[in-house]
Design a protein around this motif. Sequence first.
Motif, short mmCIF file in Angstrom:
data_model
loop_
_atom_site.label_atom_id
_atom_site.label_comp_id
_atom_site.label_asym_id
_atom_site.label_seq_id
_atom_site.Cartn_x
_atom_site.Cartn_y
_atom_site.Cartn_z
N CYS A 64 0.83 -1.21 0.00
CA CYS A 64 0.00 0.00 0.00
C CYS A 64 0.87 1.27 0.00
O CYS A 64 1.84 1.37 0.75
CB CYS A 64 -0.91 0.00 1.23
N CYS A 101 1.45 1.67 9.11
CA CYS A 101 2.82 2.15 8.90
C CYS A 101 3.15 3.17 9.98
O CYS A 101 2.27 3.92 10.42
CB CYS A 101 2.96 2.79 7.53
N CYS A 155 -6.28 4.46 5.72
CA CYS A 155 -5.94 3.11 6.20
C CYS A 155 -7.14 2.35 6.75
O CYS A 155 -7.07 1.14 6.94
CB CYS A 155 -4.87 3.23 7.28
#
Length: 199
Positions: A21, A92, A108
């Motif tokens: 991603c 992340c 996200c």
Amino acid sequence: MKDDKKDEKLMRVVEEKISICTACPLSQTRTNVVPGEGNIHSPVIFVGEGPGEDEDLSGRPFVGKAGQLFDKILESAGFVRKTLYITNIVKCRPPQNRVPSSEEILSCSHFLMAQIAIINPQIIVPLGATALNFFMSGSITESRGKFFEWKGNIRIFPMFHPSYLLRNQSKESGSPKALTWDDIRILKKAYDEIMTQGT
Ligand code: SF4
């Protein structure tokens, strides 16, 4: 009826999508994505804010100092970590461990919602204010240690984030640490009741 093999396959697909991603700027500064780990059949899932430095380096959630404290909290009530599922709102690491922005959280969120849909837990435990406010509004200090109805039959049981406890070391009665040790016992009782119903 849950199809365990299908759920495992679906979770692998989600993890693969997370691993590539680039939907938000956090992809540019991460070392590894941290999708989450544990038992995807657990009735309880824990959701933190985002990976820290140790998590970014290892690709695993809650492995640094806060993670070690988290393990102690779990063990104090008799939980076995590998029987639970643990993840974060963003997958992340935000640079310098800053709070993820609302845009990053929004980018996200479909991953977390997919994980929740696959696991279909009975209880979600948001750890800290950022995770709490993903699921509901309110203050972590006032909400922690209580059950709230969420979507479907899922209940929310907020707890303090272990990083907050590292900054507040007092164990006196009424301190965040003492309250957390109370909260995890309440959660374990609810978990045991769910497990007993399932047998
Ligand atoms: S934090 Fe989430 S949305 Fe942003 S790059 Fe990582 S996986 Fe993608």
